[in-house]
Scaffold this motif. Structure first.
Motif, PDB file in Angstrom:
ATOM      1  N   TYR A 114       1.968  -0.400  -9.686  1.00  0.00           N
ATOM      2  CA  TYR A 114       2.127  -1.444 -10.689  1.00  0.00           C
ATOM      3  C   TYR A 114       3.405  -1.209 -11.479  1.00  0.00           C
ATOM      4  O   TYR A 114       3.883  -0.068 -11.580  1.00  0.00           O
ATOM      5  N   SER A 159       0.804  -1.229   0.000  1.00  0.00           N
ATOM      6  CA  SER A 159       0.000   0.000   0.000  1.00  0.00           C
ATOM      7  C   SER A 159       0.832   1.272   0.000  1.00  0.00           C
ATOM      8  O   SER A 159       0.325   2.345  -0.337  1.00  0.00           O
ATOM      9  N   TYR A 207     -11.688  -3.917  -8.735  1.00  0.00           N
ATOM     10  CA  TYR A 207     -11.295  -3.800 -10.138  1.00  0.00           C
ATOM     11  C   TYR A 207     -11.787  -2.482 -10.703  1.00  0.00           C
ATOM     12  O   TYR A 207     -12.830  -1.963 -10.328  1.00  0.00           O
ATOM     13  N   VAL A 246       1.576  -8.971  -2.710  1.00  0.00           N
ATOM     14  CA  VAL A 246       0.197  -8.597  -3.042  1.00  0.00           C
ATOM     15  C   VAL A 246      -0.774  -9.710  -2.651  1.00  0.00           C
ATOM     16  O   VAL A 246      -1.825  -9.455  -2.051  1.00  0.00           O
ATOM     17  N   THR A 265      -5.245  -8.476  -7.234  1.00  0.00           N
ATOM     18  CA  THR A 265      -5.709  -7.096  -7.273  1.00  0.00           C
ATOM     19  C   THR A 265      -7.141  -6.998  -7.777  1.00  0.00           C
ATOM     20  O   THR A 265      -7.888  -6.102  -7.375  1.00  0.00           O
ATOM     21  N   THR A 266      -7.534  -7.926  -8.632  1.00  0.00           N
ATOM     22  CA  THR A 266      -8.921  -7.960  -9.086  1.00  0.00           C
ATOM     23  C   THR A 266      -9.837  -8.306  -7.921  1.00  0.00           C
ATOM     24  O   THR A 266     -10.950  -7.787  -7.803  1.00  0.00           O
ATOM     25  N   CYS A 284      -3.634  -9.492   0.304  1.00  0.00           N
ATOM     26  CA  CYS A 284      -5.047  -9.768   0.067  1.00  0.00           C
ATOM     27  C   CYS A 284      -5.585 -10.809   1.035  1.00  0.00           C
ATOM     28  O   CYS A 284      -6.691 -10.685   1.561  1.00  0.00           O
ATOM     29  N   GLY A 300      -2.611   0.816  -7.833  1.00  0.00           N
ATOM     30  CA  GLY A 300      -3.517  -0.297  -7.586  1.00  0.00           C
ATOM     31  C   GLY A 300      -4.234  -0.210  -6.256  1.00  0.00           C
ATOM     32  O   GLY A 300      -3.868   0.567  -5.371  1.00  0.00           O
ATOM     33  N   TYR A 320      -0.735 -11.671  -9.381  1.00  0.00           N
ATOM     34  CA  TYR A 320      -1.066 -10.335  -8.875  1.00  0.00           C
ATOM     35  C   TYR A 320      -2.261  -9.726  -9.598  1.00  0.00           C
ATOM     36  O   TYR A 320      -3.001  -8.928  -9.020  1.00  0.00           O
ATOM     37  N   LYS A 332      -6.251  -5.267 -18.256  1.00  0.00           N
ATOM     38  CA  LYS A 332      -5.178  -5.295 -17.252  1.00  0.00           C
ATOM     39  C   LYS A 332      -4.112  -6.320 -17.632  1.00  0.00           C
ATOM     40  O   LYS A 332      -2.912  -6.079 -17.456  1.00  0.00           O
ATOM     41  N   LEU A 368      -9.226  -7.581  -4.746  1.00  0.00           N
ATOM     42  CA  LEU A 368      -9.321  -6.394  -3.894  1.00  0.00           C
ATOM     43  C   LEU A 368     -10.354  -5.412  -4.445  1.00  0.00           C
ATOM     44  O   LEU A 368     -11.201  -4.887  -3.737  1.00  0.00           O
TER      45      LEU A 368
END
Length: 617
Positions: free
Chosen positions: A133, A104, A491, A438, A486-487, A442, A139, A482, A541, A489
């Protein structure tokens, strides 16, 4: 007098060239009552070196921040068009309480590194959260509300968050015990903090430094685009023809012949599956007619696997010795995969074919895994499950050879120099570290679901490939991990923006490196073929990530590209209509800090020169 002047200049230079940049970053700390917001101070220093990134945290974070620091440094040097291998970067992290580390702080670290490289001051009343990224995008992260409150306490007037995280859902806080959605922008207004969503490091750097960075601008390369279309069309022609012939054969066999061994339920299921094949084949042809050759091939490939499953099921049922038939079927596929694996292994890796070999290896290893699963089902006496896995594995292996055949550039590009894959080990380690942090992040801040489990599985695969020395495959599995994480978390639903970012990355690869980013272009085309917002965003992405992978690999192997590109730095001296932040006030603080540094340098220089001159006298 000359000595005084000399030491004065040296002192000023040292203050300007080697002064640290300090940035305050919001974070979360884990307590007995849950997560609470806090702030950490990070000092950033860049010196001449050999490409190392050092990080010193006190107290030690619950998660490794090294990966975020590496990605932040990499992006900063890319943005500033400097060779990272000529420098060392130091990050000194200090916090009053133990914090949850992870990705973060990546965006803030990148901002501070860019400021340090350019000797810019940081606006102290701006704070930011968001991972970075490899392509410079910002992100998603967790703990937005806790960090916002901590930023307010620390004196922030502006709080930057990743685009798409304006609305935060809290579970069980409504009067009825349901979920509550918080508008972070409105919540910030109540606290007296202006919350701003940022998409990339280019957006963020403006708020922190009052400088506007303009990206390199490249346009499409018609020759390479035509090469891509020709390759994909030729592949689509081959696969569609195979699929249509197979469909006609299986359709005739299932509907026009008497299948004695089929019971009613199985016959119904197979015919339903054949109907789905018919619909998907029509869709593949429609995509082909629209020029979506990669998407058409992908759709037809799925049809081929289902047709293989139906046909093999009929063979199995009609066989007098079913177990022997299935065993021989599996053996033949396994031997075919081994032969194809040898062909791929003997292909020389060059600068211009690494993407095709990567795609081939990825598919042949996947086919190996599928046939292994088929054997397990065979020995567990699950013949139809074994047929499912084996059918997929058979055609996955065939697709590996298709991709290998695409590596012929047909005179568009030279063969390229040979690549020793060992050269990519440091890059694979960076991608692996980034994915690991990452995914771990998550899993800590969000409940376990299927998507995060997929990300963890991809991460394990990336580690396995890395240990085997398959660094290209490790990189791609890390990308998968990742992107999945990240998706999960959050999108980005702004598909127009993601499409633009993908285009820019693709054009950069073609324009700056004269390389055909076939995977990125394939994912870009695939995203365009969807109406569903989620899948469009997901595959855009992927397109961005694979284009960035090409850039990173080409830089890692010292690929000669056409110049450094255009890099513009514009100083904003006054606010303009519609400007979100108060540039005048920020600019004033920056000027005050610059003047303070200048007077400190002058004072130290005079003092030093005076005492040395006095001693000499």
């Amino acid at each position: 007098m000359k000595k005084y002047l000399l030491f004065l200049l040296i002192s000023i230079f040292l203050n300007i060239a080697f002064g640290d940049v300090t940035i305050t970053v919001p974070a979360v700390s884990k307590t007995d009552y849950g997560y609470v917001g806090t702030t950490i101070n990070i000092d950033v220093r860049v010196s001449n070196g050999s490409g190392h990134v050092f990080i010193d945290t006190l107290p030690v974070t619950e998660m490794d921040m090294q990966s975020s620091a590496r990605i932040a440094a990499k992006v900063a040097f890319d943005v500033c068009n400097k060779n990272q291998k000529d420098y060392d970067v130091y990050y000194i992290v200090r916090s009053k309480v133990p914090i949850v580390g992870g990705p973060s702080a990546g965006g803030a670290l990148c901002v501070a590194t860019i400021a340090e490289l350019n000797n810019w001051s940081i606006n102290r009343d701006v704070m930011m959260t968001g991972m970075i990224y490899p392509d410079g995008g910002i992100g998603p992260v967790g703990g937005i509300l806790e960090k916002l409150k901590a930023a307010k306490v620390a004196g922030a007037r502006y709080f930057l968050i990743p685009y798409g995280e304006r609305y935060v859902t809290l579970e069980g806080l409504s009067t009825e015990g349901g979920n509550t959605t918080i508008d972070v922008v409105e919540y910030g207004k109540k606290l007296g903090v202006k919350v701003v969503e940022v998409r990339s490091i280019y957006d963020a750097i403006y708020y922190f430094t009052n400088y506007t960075l303009v990206e390199e601008n490249y346009t499409s390369n018609p020759i390479l685009e035509e090469a891509y279309r020709r390759k994909m069309k030729n592949l689509a022609d081959e696969v569609l023809k195979l699929t249509e012939n197979s469909y006609n054969y299986v359709n005739d066999r299932l509907n026009n012949n008497l299948n004695v061994g089929l019971n009613y339920q199985m016959e119904t299921n197979l015919k339903k599956r054949l109907k789905e094949c018919s619909n998907d084949l029509k869709m593949a042809k429609k995509l082909y007619s629209q020029g979506y050759y990669y998407a058409a091939t992908s759709k037809a490939f799925g049809v081929m696997i289902n047709l293989e499953t139906i046909n093999t099921t009929l063979n199995y049922i009609e066989s007098t010795d079913k177990r022997s038939y299935l065993k021989n079927y599996l053996i033949n596929i396994q031997e075919d995969i081994e032969n194809k694996k040898k062909i791929i292994k003997n292909k020389k890796l060059t600068k211009n074919n690494f993407e095709y070999i990567l795609a081939s290896k990825s598919r042949i290893y996947e086919s190996e895994d599928l046939i292994d699963k088929a054997w397990k089902e065979y020995y567990n006496d699950n013949p139809f499950s074994a047929i499912e896995y084996a059918s997929y594995g058979k055609w996955r292996g065939k697709s590996a050879i298709w991709w290998l055949g695409l590596s012929s550039d047909e005179g568009i590009l030279p063969d390229g120099e040979h690549i020793d894959e060992y050269q990519l080990m440091p890059l694979a380690q960076k991608y692996l570290d980034n994915a690991e942090v990452v995914v771990l992040y998550c899993s800590m801040v969000l409940p376990e679901t299927g998507l995060i489990e997929d990300a963890e599985e991809k991460l394990d695969k990336a580690k396995e490939y890395y240990e085997k020395g398959e660094y290209l495959l490790s990189i791609t599995e890390s990308i998968d991990a990742y992107v999945y994480a990240t998706t999960y978390l959050n999108y980005n639903t702004d598909t127009d923006y993601l499409k633009e970012r993908a285009e820019k990355r693709i054009y950069k690869v073609m324009g700056k490196y004269r390389y055909l980013p076939v995977s990125a272009m394939g994912y870009y085309e695939y995203a365009n073929s969807f109406n569903n917002t989620f899948y469009k965003a997901l595959y855009y992405k992927y397109s961005i990530a694979y284009a960035q992978m090409d850039i990173d690999i080409l830089k890692e192997i010292n690929h000669n590209y056409t110049g450094e590109g255009n890099f513009f730095i514009l100083r904003n001296l006054s606010s303009s209509p519609g400007t979100i932040c108060s540039v005048n006030n920020h600019g004033f603080y920056a000027v005050v800090i610059d003047i303070a540094y200048l007077f400190i340098g002058l004072f130290c220089g005079v003092l030093l020169g005076y005492f040395i001159g006095k001693n000499n006298n």
